[in-house]
Design a protein around this motif. Structure first.
Motif, PDB file in Angstrom:
ATOM      1  N   MET A   1       0.591  -1.088   0.061  1.00  0.00           N
ATOM      2  CA  MET A   1       0.441   0.372  -0.068  1.00  0.00           C
ATOM      3  C   MET A   1       1.055   0.759   0.264  1.00  0.00           C
ATOM      4  O   MET A   1       1.648   1.237   0.842  1.00  0.00           O
ATOM      5  CB  MET A   1      -0.700   0.044   1.553  1.00  0.00           C
ATOM      6  CG  MET A   1      -2.264  -0.740   1.177  1.00  0.00           C
ATOM      7  SD  MET A   1      -3.228  -0.879   2.586  1.00  0.00           S
ATOM      8  CE  MET A   1      -2.418  -0.074   4.037  1.00  0.00           C
ATOM      9  N   THR A   2       0.541   1.953  -0.922  1.00  0.00           N
ATOM     10  CA  THR A   2       1.637   3.436  -1.104  1.00  0.00           C
ATOM     11  C   THR A   2       0.307   4.481  -0.591  1.00  0.00           C
ATOM     12  O   THR A   2      -1.142   4.061  -1.109  1.00  0.00           O
ATOM     13  CB  THR A   2       1.679   3.258  -2.202  1.00  0.00           C
ATOM     14  OG1 THR A   2       1.311   3.531  -3.075  1.00  0.00           O
ATOM     15  CG2 THR A   2       3.170   2.707  -2.640  1.00  0.00           C
ATOM     16  N   ASN A   4      -1.833   7.271  -1.426  1.00  0.00           N
ATOM     17  CA  ASN A   4      -3.046   7.882  -2.928  1.00  0.00           C
ATOM     18  C   ASN A   4      -3.240   9.180  -2.353  1.00  0.00           C
ATOM     19  O   ASN A   4      -3.992   9.277  -3.449  1.00  0.00           O
ATOM     20  CB  ASN A   4      -3.233   6.770  -3.418  1.00  0.00           C
ATOM     21  CG  ASN A   4      -4.226   6.053  -3.050  1.00  0.00           C
ATOM     22  OD1 ASN A   4      -5.286   6.669  -1.383  1.00  0.00           O
ATOM     23  ND2 ASN A   4      -4.592   5.813  -3.039  1.00  0.00           N
ATOM     24  N   TRP A  47      -4.574   5.535   2.995  1.00  0.00           N
ATOM     25  CA  TRP A  47      -4.199   4.860   1.162  1.00  0.00           C
ATOM     26  C   TRP A  47      -6.196   5.260   1.519  1.00  0.00           C
ATOM     27  O   TRP A  47      -6.332   4.457   2.141  1.00  0.00           O
ATOM     28  CB  TRP A  47      -3.778   3.946   1.586  1.00  0.00           C
ATOM     29  CG  TRP A  47      -3.896   2.947   0.242  1.00  0.00           C
ATOM     30  CD1 TRP A  47      -3.305   3.473  -0.894  1.00  0.00           C
ATOM     31  CD2 TRP A  47      -4.506   1.808   0.084  1.00  0.00           C
ATOM     32  NE1 TRP A  47      -3.721   1.899  -2.193  1.00  0.00           N
ATOM     33  CE2 TRP A  47      -4.344   1.189  -0.734  1.00  0.00           C
ATOM     34  CE3 TRP A  47      -5.899   0.987   1.075  1.00  0.00           C
ATOM     35  CZ2 TRP A  47      -5.763  -0.048  -1.151  1.00  0.00           C
ATOM     36  CZ3 TRP A  47      -6.141  -0.571   0.601  1.00  0.00           C
ATOM     37  CH2 TRP A  47      -6.055  -0.659  -0.175  1.00  0.00           C
ATOM     38  N   PRO A  49      -8.870   2.626  -1.020  1.00  0.00           N
ATOM     39  CA  PRO A  49      -8.971   1.372  -2.351  1.00  0.00           C
ATOM     40  C   PRO A  49      -9.689   2.047  -3.237  1.00  0.00           C
ATOM     41  O   PRO A  49      -8.962   1.733  -4.350  1.00  0.00           O
ATOM     42  CB  PRO A  49      -9.355   0.715  -1.034  1.00  0.00           C
ATOM     43  CG  PRO A  49      -9.438   1.141   0.111  1.00  0.00           C
ATOM     44  CD  PRO A  49      -9.724   1.933   0.385  1.00  0.00           C
ATOM     45  N   TYR A  51      -9.573   4.964  -5.008  1.00  0.00           N
ATOM     46  CA  TYR A  51      -8.299   5.242  -5.286  1.00  0.00           C
ATOM     47  C   TYR A  51      -7.203   4.704  -6.716  1.00  0.00           C
ATOM     48  O   TYR A  51      -7.183   5.280  -7.607  1.00  0.00           O
ATOM     49  CB  TYR A  51      -7.749   6.618  -4.443  1.00  0.00           C
ATOM     50  CG  TYR A  51      -8.522   8.237  -4.610  1.00  0.00           C
ATOM     51  CD1 TYR A  51      -9.583   8.075  -4.793  1.00  0.00           C
ATOM     52  CD2 TYR A  51      -7.427   9.133  -4.160  1.00  0.00           C
ATOM     53  CE1 TYR A  51     -10.205   9.523  -4.010  1.00  0.00           C
ATOM     54  CE2 TYR A  51      -8.702   9.906  -3.142  1.00  0.00           C
ATOM     55  CZ  TYR A  51      -9.835  10.554  -3.327  1.00  0.00           C
ATOM     56  OH  TYR A  51      -9.739  11.680  -3.132  1.00  0.00           O
ATOM     57  N   SER A  52      -7.354   4.262  -5.687  1.00  0.00           N
ATOM     58  CA  SER A  52      -6.143   2.804  -6.601  1.00  0.00           C
ATOM     59  C   SER A  52      -7.590   2.027  -7.426  1.00  0.00           C
ATOM     60  O   SER A  52      -6.572   2.670  -8.515  1.00  0.00           O
ATOM     61  CB  SER A  52      -5.906   1.717  -5.062  1.00  0.00           C
ATOM     62  OG  SER A  52      -5.113   1.854  -4.403  1.00  0.00           O
ATOM     63  N   GLY A  55      -7.687   4.615 -10.214  1.00  0.00           N
ATOM     64  CA  GLY A  55      -6.361   5.043 -10.766  1.00  0.00           C
ATOM     65  C   GLY A  55      -5.789   6.432 -10.855  1.00  0.00           C
ATOM     66  O   GLY A  55      -5.177   7.126 -10.991  1.00  0.00           O
ATOM     67  N   ASN A  57      -4.944   9.715  -7.259  1.00  0.00           N
ATOM     68  CA  ASN A  57      -3.415  10.460  -6.923  1.00  0.00           C
ATOM     69  C   ASN A  57      -4.112  11.497  -6.314  1.00  0.00           C
ATOM     70  O   ASN A  57      -3.784  12.829  -7.575  1.00  0.00           O
ATOM     71  CB  ASN A  57      -2.589   9.532  -7.609  1.00  0.00           C
ATOM     72  CG  ASN A  57      -1.293   9.875  -6.479  1.00  0.00           C
ATOM     73  OD1 ASN A  57      -1.635  10.615  -5.095  1.00  0.00           O
ATOM     74  ND2 ASN A  57       0.057  10.010  -6.721  1.00  0.00           N
ATOM     75  N   ALA A  64       0.944   6.712  -6.853  1.00  0.00           N
ATOM     76  CA  ALA A  64       0.549   5.694  -6.317  1.00  0.00           C
ATOM     77  C   ALA A  64       1.276   4.115  -6.813  1.00  0.00           C
ATOM     78  O   ALA A  64       1.412   3.570  -8.263  1.00  0.00           O
ATOM     79  CB  ALA A  64      -0.757   5.257  -6.213  1.00  0.00           C
TER      80      ALA A  64
END
Length: 64
Positions: A1-2, A4, A47, A49, A51-52, A55, A57, A64
């Motif tokens: 996990m980075t 974001n 972080w 999820p 947003y991940s 895509g 950031n 991310a």
């Protein structure tokens, strides 16, 4: 996990989360206020999820 999420995003989520949780104890006193745990937790971790998956950031310089 980075990470974001940027600082403004994290601050806004923390405030929204705390306000929603406070609604459990003050105001309408419905259990729906516990949904505030989600934005508060994402603000503390940095972080999101969703947003991940999309895509996104909001960190500025970091990717991310």
């Amino acid at each position: 996990m980075t990470v974001n999420m940027g600082n403004i995003d994290r601050g806004a989520r923390a405030v929204i989360g705390v306000v929603l949780i406070l609604l459990v104890f003050m105001g309408p006193q419905t259990p729906w206020g516990w949904i505030g745990i989600i934005p508060l937790a994402t603000a503390l971790v940095g972080w999101c999820p969703l947003y991940s998956l999309l895509g996104m950031n909001t960190c500025g310089g970091q990717r991310a």
